[in-house]
Design an enzyme around this catalytic site. Structure first.
Site, PDB file in Angstrom:
ATOM      1  N   ASP A 136      -8.307  -6.754  -4.841  1.00 46.91           N
ATOM      2  CA  ASP A 136      -7.949  -5.433  -4.317  1.00 46.91           C
ATOM      3  C   ASP A 136      -8.493  -4.374  -5.265  1.00 46.91           C
ATOM      4  O   ASP A 136      -8.002  -4.211  -6.372  1.00 46.91           O
ATOM      5  CB  ASP A 136      -6.427  -5.337  -4.211  1.00 46.91           C
ATOM      6  CG  ASP A 136      -5.942  -4.024  -3.601  1.00 46.91           C
ATOM      7  OD1 ASP A 136      -6.749  -3.082  -3.442  1.00 46.91           O
ATOM      8  OD2 ASP A 136      -4.748  -3.944  -3.276  1.00 46.91           O
ATOM      9  N   SER A 168       0.831  -1.196   0.000  1.00 44.09           N
ATOM     10  CA  SER A 168       0.000   0.000   0.000  1.00 44.09           C
ATOM     11  C   SER A 168       0.877   1.262   0.000  1.00 44.09           C
ATOM     12  O   SER A 168       1.715   1.429  -0.887  1.00 44.09           O
ATOM     13  CB  SER A 168      -0.929  -0.053   1.216  1.00 44.09           C
ATOM     14  OG  SER A 168      -1.980   0.865   1.095  1.00 44.09           O
ATOM     15  N   HIS A 204      -7.682  -5.406  -0.472  1.00 42.97           N
ATOM     16  CA  HIS A 204      -6.401  -4.725  -0.292  1.00 42.97           C
ATOM     17  C   HIS A 204      -5.649  -5.242   0.931  1.00 42.97           C
ATOM     18  O   HIS A 204      -4.420  -5.355   0.920  1.00 42.97           O
ATOM     19  CB  HIS A 204      -6.665  -3.218  -0.166  1.00 42.97           C
ATOM     20  CG  HIS A 204      -5.435  -2.392  -0.075  1.00 42.97           C
ATOM     21  ND1 HIS A 204      -4.463  -2.408  -1.059  1.00 42.97           N
ATOM     22  CD2 HIS A 204      -4.986  -1.524   0.868  1.00 42.97           C
ATOM     23  CE1 HIS A 204      -3.485  -1.567  -0.726  1.00 42.97           C
ATOM     24  NE2 HIS A 204      -3.778  -1.033   0.439  1.00 42.97           N
ATOM     25  N   ASP A 205      -6.372  -5.557   1.996  1.00 40.11           N
ATOM     26  CA  ASP A 205      -5.745  -6.020   3.233  1.00 40.11           C
ATOM     27  C   ASP A 205      -5.068  -7.379   3.088  1.00 40.11           C
ATOM     28  O   ASP A 205      -4.399  -7.822   4.030  1.00 40.11           O
ATOM     29  CB  ASP A 205      -6.786  -6.106   4.356  1.00 40.11           C
ATOM     30  CG  ASP A 205      -6.760  -4.869   5.246  1.00 40.11           C
ATOM     31  OD1 ASP A 205      -5.938  -3.967   4.990  1.00 40.11           O
ATOM     32  OD2 ASP A 205      -7.557  -4.801   6.198  1.00 40.11           O
ATOM     33  N   ARG A 226     -11.940   6.164   9.733  1.00 39.04           N
ATOM     34  CA  ARG A 226     -11.421   4.808   9.746  1.00 39.04           C
ATOM     35  C   ARG A 226     -12.455   3.812   9.205  1.00 39.04           C
ATOM     36  O   ARG A 226     -12.115   2.880   8.489  1.00 39.04           O
ATOM     37  CB  ARG A 226     -11.016   4.426  11.161  1.00 39.04           C
ATOM     38  CG  ARG A 226     -10.559   2.989  11.332  1.00 39.04           C
ATOM     39  CD  ARG A 226      -9.353   2.662  10.475  1.00 39.04           C
ATOM     40  NE  ARG A 226      -8.749   1.401  10.877  1.00 39.04           N
ATOM     41  CZ  ARG A 226      -7.660   0.904  10.340  1.00 39.04           C
ATOM     42  NH1 ARG A 226      -7.054   1.529   9.352  1.00 39.04           N
ATOM     43  NH2 ARG A 226      -7.155  -0.238  10.752  1.00 39.04           N
TER      44      ARG A 226
END
Lengths: 381, 381
Positions: free
Chosen positions: A320, A154, A353-354, A224
């Protein structure tokens, strides 16, 4: 030009105090400042086995050990450790809290020596290049001429690309993961929503919340929550939560967290506020928005890598959608255009993405293969 | 069971006052209440040419005329008008502001007759089925036994599905667009973020902002900004804005709207607040979250359509990641399982979920073809 001295804090926490100043991309001269970092493993005698891990937006230097604030395991325990792809038995691993961060490196929450008050919004707006400039000081301080490898996911991948294009002789191998050579319009948009949520919180007090004894909890929490959705994928959310209800057998016809996904997100928001500074969030998201490596080279991404000798492995994840494969492939194309040594893998995963932080055996296999092969070429055992 | 009387307001604005009460999905008995609606075109003598248009989350009954608050053209001008697919020269078009809305139908901002104060959070949590139940009162009031067609996009499509499954004899044709038979975990998550942004705004005052003379502008603005990103696609954002700067030649190294996409989003947030009520946003998003048509039929979506005679045309857009083609295909599969008359088109478009509101020639062609063919079968000229 730069002088500094290292300090070892209890629990092997290192701080470099840069006594001199550094010119930033925004034109201002910044400093003195501190950089907090952690290391794992042993630096070998010719200092050729160092791996720099660059952390993501909300990450920090606690890569492979319990976090001093949350007590949770390090954020890259899947990848860094004895016998792991980034093997602490073979390599010397360094991770530096980014400039502007809130885990020991100088950021908006620290005292501005000019005013003797926290920087707040007087902190300069920094860039990914500024973060990397600061990292160079630590690497210099450690006496390392060439990093064996620079890696990160990232925003970490953005730093890897910056290292590989600006400090070509100092990076033997580069493994940017789930990254991009520029922040897309959609990603800027999501960051902007998060920032507006923080700015909308009256407890933010124009960035001066410390003086007011306040924390913009609600704004940072909403920021968040939004971001967290973008780190996941729809299939992963469906698999994990679907429309399952939280501790109830029927919907409540109200605004409580009826659904597990709501409860999970609320928890993400609340727990994030305990460990992260709202102003740091503003500054670091801004640095990512500004990142556009090609723009630094007159719009040619290939030119950014002209003459590079570094071996590259670019990794993306199929689900992602924040840093999609297409953005990673653009990096590969630029590297191909300058005949760089580059391999590219899109890992099949539904974790979004994680995925780079999670248990992904194929990802670990690819990373391990690349690092071991580079180590062989570098003559490391 | 239900009685009501219609009122014509200046500018052909219709209001049905339901003097009786209605039992809601949450078990409470609600009423009396009002439903505001608009009509276009002429109802024919046998009342067989009525098309009910169901609006989306932030839409309203001003389908094909200037909006009384914003002055902007009606939200479905691409589709509804003389010679358009939903042809006002041939059909009688009805659009009803949903129960819980803020454009004339009873919603949280209206006066609770029990307390003589605005409902606020005393408004009952409603469902998509409740919205449709209320619409039935208007259709009854107009003396229409069977709607020629029910159509709508997004939340409108949810209402179409509810109509077609619960009032099977009353819907000749159904055209749900960019819809879903259930709200996904990701969509619930995005709604939850928006709600939390509103709840976090001190000007929300526990839903009682009217009494405080306040409007939770910032929270509602952030909610809208987040949602707006989800209505677009990454390619469309890239095409429209990319990383273009707003009225400047270089980034400002600050938190102003440097990028066009930021400026655009901020405008979306600010202008939305002028026309929409924050509590309505809470209630309507909640109704969407709760929507799960199969759950009402013991988990079988096919069972929801058992015995249906309605002709269906399901339409999705290739770049819609909020109500993706897969969700629309699930509806098609359920309809196929009960041998319903169904056609399905995925329109190629890069405009994301909002494509149903925009200039999409293939979409208009498909809609026009379906409506004309159904009109022929219905014996309409």
């Amino acid at each position: 030009m730069h002088s500094g001295h290292g300090v070892v804090l209890p629990g092997h926490r290192f701080v470099l105090s840069a006594a001199d100043t550094m010119k930033l991309d925004n034109g201002t001269v910044f400093g003195p400042f501190q950089l907090a970092y952690q290391t794992y493993g042993e630096l070998n005698s010719d200092k050729s086995n160092a791996i720099l891990v660059c952390h993501a937006l909300t990450g920090d230097q606690y890569v492979a050990e319990d976090h001093p604030v949350t007590g949770k395991p390090g954020w890259w325990g899947e990848m860094v450790g004895a016998g792991k792809p980034i093997d602490t038995d073979r390599f010397f691993i360094i991770c530096i809290n980014v400039l502007g961060g809130c885990m020991g490196s100088t950021g908006p929450q620290n005292i501005d020596p000019k005013t003797r008050k926290p920087y707040g919004l007087n902190f300069p707006v920094i860039s990914i290049a500024d973060m990397v400039r600061a990292q160079v000081l630590v690497i210099d301080h450690l006496g390392i001429d060439q990093l064996f490898c620079v890696t990160g996911g990232s925003m970490g991948a953005m730093q890897v690309l910056e290292w590989a294009s600006r400090y070509k002789d100092r990076v033997f191998a580069a493994m940017p993961i789930a990254g991009a050579a520029r922040h897309t319009a959609q990603n800027i948009a999501f960051h902007e929503v998060g920032r507006q949520a923080i700015l909308a919180d009256p407890d933010w007090h124009g960035g001066d919340y410390a003086r007011h004894g306040a924390i913009p909890r609600r704004g940072l929490g909403v920021a968040r929550m939004t971001a967290h959705i973008t780190y996941l994928s729809e299939p992963a959310l469906h698999r994990k939560f679907g429309r399952n209800l939280q501790d109830r057998s029927a919907v409540s016809y109200g605004f409580d967290a009826d659904f597990q996904v709501e409860s999970y997100l609320r928890h993400q928001g609340i727990s994030f506020v305990e460990r992260f500074d709202a102003n740091s969030y503003l500054y670091i998201t801004r640095a990512m928005d500004y990142f556009d490596l090609a723009a630094e080279y007159d719009g040619s991404l290939a030119a950014a890598f002209d003459g590079v000798k570094t071996r590259f492995c670019i990794i993306s994840f199929s689900s992602d959608w924040l840093f999609p494969t297409s953005e990673n492939r653009a990096i590969v194309h630029a590297l191909n255009a300058v005949a760089a040594d580059v391999s590219f893998v899109e890992v099949e995963s539904d974790q979004g993405h994680d995925a780079f932080l999670l248990d992904e055996p194929e990802f670990r296999r690819v990373a391990k293969g690349f690092i071991n092969s580079c180590a062989e070429h570098r003559g490391l055992r």
